[in-house]
Scaffold this motif. Sequence first.
Motif: not given
Length: 219
Positions: A4-11, A49-52, A84-91
Motif C-alpha cells: 500500500x505504501x508503494x502504491x501511495x508513493x507511486x501515485x 487511511x489507504x482510501x483517504x 497500473x496497480x493491482x487494486x481491487x474493484x471496491x477500492x
Amino acid sequence: MTDKDRVIDDVKQSIKTQFENDSSGHDWFHIERVWKLAKQIALKEKANVFIVELGALLHDIADHKFVDDFETESIKRTESILKSFDLDNDTIKQVKHIVLNCSFKGGIEESKMKSIEGKIVQDADKLDAIGAIGIARTFAFGGKFGSLLYHPNIKPIQHKSLESYQKNRTHTINHFYEKLLLLKDLMHTQSAKQIALQRHQFMEDFLTQFFNEWNGVLE
Ligand code: ADP
Ligand code: NI
C-alpha cells in the motif's frame, strides 16, 4: 515498505509531476497539504487511511472550472493512474466516488459524498481553502484572473446556481463572503470542525484589519 505504501508513493509521484507547475490554486503543494491533513483526520476518525490517501492525492485530477465534461474526465484520469496497480474493484470504486464528489462548487448543491473517507477528503480540501493559506490562495487566484482586491460598491451575492457562481467573478474580498466564511459550517467530521474554528477566526480578524486599513482607521 508495504504494498500500500508503494502504491501511495507511486501515485504521489505521478500527481506531483502533473501538478508541479499549476498556479490555479490546485498546485502540487495544495494536494500535498490536503493529503497530509486528510491522513491525520482519517487516523483520528478511524477511517480507511489507504482510501483517504488515494482520494486526497487524486481529488483535483480534473477541475470543473477548466474541463468540458468533469465526470468523464475525472473517471478517465483516475482510471489511467490506478490501472497500473493491482487494486481491487471496491477500492477503485471508492476512490472514484471521492474524486467525483469532492468539489465544493459554490456550495449550491448539497454534498453527495457518502463515505466517511470521502467526507474526510472533502473536509481537508475545505480546510485548505480557509485560514492563512486560504487567504493567500484566494488572492493568488484573484491575481491570476485579474480581479480587484476589493470594490466597495460591488456587494457579495448568494449564488443560486453553479452557473451564477462560475460567471460572477467580482473582486476577491467578495469570495470570502460568497464561499470561504461559509465553509466552517459545512465540515462533516468533528476533527475538521475543530480545526476550522481557529482558521475561520483568523479570516474574520484579517477582514476586520483589511477594512480598518481600507477606511483609514488608525488603531
Ligand atoms: P473546489 O475545488 O472546492 O470547487 P474551487 O476550485 O472553486 O474549489 O476553488 C479552489 C480555490 O481557488 C479556492 O479555495 C479559492 O482560494 C480559489 N478561488 C476559487 N474561486 C475563486 C474566486 N471566484 N475568487 C477568488 N478565489 C477563488
Ligand atoms: Ni483541492
